[in-house]
Design an enzyme around this catalytic site. Structure first.
Site, PDB file in Angstrom:
ATOM      1  N   GLN A 174       0.812  -1.206   0.000  1.00 17.44           N
ATOM      2  CA  GLN A 174       0.000   0.000   0.000  1.00 17.44           C
ATOM      3  C   GLN A 174       0.851   1.263   0.000  1.00 17.44           C
ATOM      4  O   GLN A 174       0.516   2.244  -0.656  1.00 17.44           O
ATOM      5  CB  GLN A 174      -0.933   0.005   1.228  1.00 17.44           C
ATOM      6  CG  GLN A 174      -1.905   1.159   1.266  1.00 17.44           C
ATOM      7  CD  GLN A 174      -2.862   1.152   0.081  1.00 17.44           C
ATOM      8  OE1 GLN A 174      -3.223   0.085  -0.402  1.00 17.44           O
ATOM      9  NE2 GLN A 174      -3.275   2.319  -0.361  1.00 17.44           N
ATOM     10  N   GLU A 175       1.938   1.242   0.744  1.00 12.25           N
ATOM     11  CA  GLU A 175       2.753   2.445   0.910  1.00 12.25           C
ATOM     12  C   GLU A 175       3.578   2.779  -0.334  1.00 12.25           C
ATOM     13  O   GLU A 175       3.666   3.942  -0.732  1.00 12.25           O
ATOM     14  CB  GLU A 175       3.694   2.278   2.118  1.00 12.25           C
ATOM     15  CG  GLU A 175       2.994   2.258   3.466  1.00 12.25           C
ATOM     16  CD  GLU A 175       2.541   3.642   3.905  1.00 12.25           C
ATOM     17  OE1 GLU A 175       2.817   4.628   3.201  1.00 12.25           O
ATOM     18  OE2 GLU A 175       1.904   3.729   4.969  1.00 12.25           O
ATOM     19  N   SER A 176       4.222   1.781  -0.914  1.00 17.01           N
ATOM     20  CA  SER A 176       5.189   2.077  -1.985  1.00 17.01           C
ATOM     21  C   SER A 176       5.077   1.168  -3.192  1.00 17.01           C
ATOM     22  O   SER A 176       5.820   1.348  -4.153  1.00 17.01           O
ATOM     23  CB  SER A 176       6.608   1.958  -1.426  1.00 17.01           C
ATOM     24  OG  SER A 176       6.891   0.600  -1.071  1.00 17.01           O
TER      25      SER A 176
END
Length: 232
Positions: A122-124
């Site tokens: 989700q983040e990167s």
């Protein structure tokens, strides 16, 4: 799977992904009553199809149960109606190059490996050079201050980033007594904001989800969805 009641797994997959999009819209504050009615009708159809397709997974493999709300961890029961365990994702995403780092950090800090992968997804999207508009960096999108607090000297170094991000996530899970949903909300919005709202467990999160930023509302849903996939 043979017979007139069989469903092409690719069709089922598309229906599941469409359902997820609808759930995320609800989390984002969509109160259109017509959409809600459509979602109800769609869920009925989907449940029927899933019953017909029982015994096949999303890729046509046999002997795997379809993912439903019943597969949501019991510790997150309060959020059963707040998120869907399935999200659209790219199967071309390669995680293998970071598997060893994730496994090592997960074991070191006692965090479910699938949850660490879900946060990174989700983040990167597993891009170790990612930088957000707010300045968060690396695989787990650490802010400079947070990274320094966990000994990071180079946030783009996958080993340092995953170790620090997993350590931070572990501390949040412990702070909120194992309530992963709350820990994820704090990871995204900051523990200060979560604490000011008096959110201490997943039941509190379910009740006060609407008071958190829309980004955070969707974030919790999406990460938990990714975790379900990585748990397969």
């Amino acid at each position: 799977m043979n017979g007139t009641n069989s469903i092409d797994p690719r069709v089922l997959k598309e229906l599941l992904q469409l359902q997820v999009m609808g759930r995320i819209n609800l989390l984002s504050g969509d109160t259109d009553t017509s959409s809600t009615d459509d979602s109800s009708d769609f869920s009925t159809l989907l449940n029927t199809l899933m019953g017909q397709a029982s015994g096949s997974d999303l890729d046509g493999q046999s002997n795997l149960n379809p993912l439903t709300a019943n597969n949501i961890p019991s510790s997150l029961g309060a959020l059963n109606k707040a998120y869907s365990p399935l999200q659209s994702w790219s199967r071309t995403t390669s995680t293998s190059q970071f598997d060893d780092l994730i496994k090592e950090a997960s074991a070191k800090y006692g965090v479910d490996e699938s949850l660490v992968k879900a946060v990174i997804q989700q983040e990167s999207d597993f891009n170790h050079q990612a930088v957000s508009p707010a300045g968060a960096k690396g695989l787990m999108q650490l802010m400079d201050g947070t990274g320094r607090g966990y000994g990071v000297t180079n946030p783009f170094d996958p080993k340092q980033n995953v170790d620090a991000g997993t350590h931070f996530l572990s501390n949040l899970i412990q702070k909120y007594n194992g309530n992963e949903g709350v820990a994820l909300a704090a990871y995204n919005a900051g523990p200060g904001r979560v604490d000011r709202l008096g959110i201490k467990n997943d039941q509190d999160l379910s009740n006060k989800l609407h008071q958190l930023p829309k980004e955070t509302q969707a974030y919790v849903s999406q990460v938990l969805g990714h975790k379900m996939k990585f748990s397969l």
